[in-house]
Motif scaffolding. Structure first.
Motif, PDB file in Angstrom:
ATOM      1  N   ASP A   9     -47.875 -15.249 -19.575  1.00 54.43           N
ATOM      2  CA  ASP A   9     -47.171 -16.523 -19.332  1.00 54.43           C
ATOM      3  C   ASP A   9     -48.435 -17.237 -19.505  1.00 54.43           C
ATOM      4  OD1 ASP A   9     -45.141 -18.237 -19.257  1.00 54.43           O
ATOM      5  OD2 ASP A   9     -45.356 -18.290 -17.033  1.00 54.43           O
ATOM      6  N   ARG A  68     -40.403 -23.044 -23.731  1.00 53.78           N
ATOM      7  CA  ARG A  68     -40.961 -23.158 -22.638  1.00 53.78           C
ATOM      8  C   ARG A  68     -40.610 -24.675 -21.880  1.00 53.78           C
ATOM      9  NH1 ARG A  68     -45.293 -19.812 -21.540  1.00 53.78           N
ATOM     10  NH2 ARG A  68     -46.156 -21.329 -20.241  1.00 53.78           N
ATOM     11  N   GLN A 149     -43.032 -14.942 -25.318  1.00 51.71           N
ATOM     12  CA  GLN A 149     -42.375 -15.729 -24.547  1.00 51.71           C
ATOM     13  C   GLN A 149     -40.874 -15.188 -24.149  1.00 51.71           C
ATOM     14  OE1 GLN A 149     -43.392 -18.656 -23.270  1.00 51.71           O
ATOM     15  NE2 GLN A 149     -41.426 -18.597 -22.056  1.00 51.71           N
TER      16      GLN A 149
END
Length: 163
Positions: A9, A68, A149
């Motif tokens: 992340d 995100r 992701q």
């Protein structure tokens, strides 16, 4: 597992944060094409080619940046009425069913074109300038960022208090 997830992340977050700064050279290169061509009669093709490379990497990471930020593939108007747990599950399923397979498909389907271009250090066809292979590499950067992701989204735990 959670430290690996946090590391992934952070890596993706750093790449996305760095990519936003590509907008400045991109705009500059796009602007410079006309004066270079019309006033100096030189280097406009180089500015265009470099601008294409910068644009490819900017877009490659912008897709993940939108994900995100929760603005990519989000049905927020409908999902607002759902509980946090339901929204979290939908997000996990969307990443597992949509993003992950798509990113894997792009990586696999483009292997021949990207590897060939990289091996030959493919140049821009119109100008002969080196670097076209970077545009194809940007495709893999995009797919790898989306793949990473999606893994973060799939395995991210529900925050305490969001039940």
């Amino acid at each position: 597992m959670t430290s690996l997830l946090r590391g992934l992340d952070r890596l993706i977050g750093t790449a996305v944060a760095a990519a936003k700064w590509l907008a400045l050279p991109l705009v500059t290169l796009l602007f410079l094409q006309w004066p270079l061509r019309d006033l100096f009669r030189a280097y406009s093709r180089e500015a265009n080619d470099l601008g294409q490379v910068v644009f490819a990497f900017f877009v490659a990471l912008s897709v993940t940046a939108a994900t995100r930020a929760g603005t990519h593939l989000a049905a927020d108007l409908l999902a607002r009425q759902y509980s946090a747990r339901t929204r979290w599950r939908l997000n996990q399923m969307g990443a597992a069913i949509g993003l992950l397979p798509w990113a894997l498909f792009v990586l696999i389907a483009s292997k021949g074109a990207v590897v060939s271009s990289l091996r030959d250090l493919e140049a821009f066809q119109d100008s002969g300038n080196p670097g076209y292979f970077l545009i194809k590499v940007a495709l893999w950067v995009m797919a790898a960022a989306i793949l990473g992701q999606s893994l973060v989204e799939i395995f991210r735990p529900l925050k305490a208090g969001d039940d």
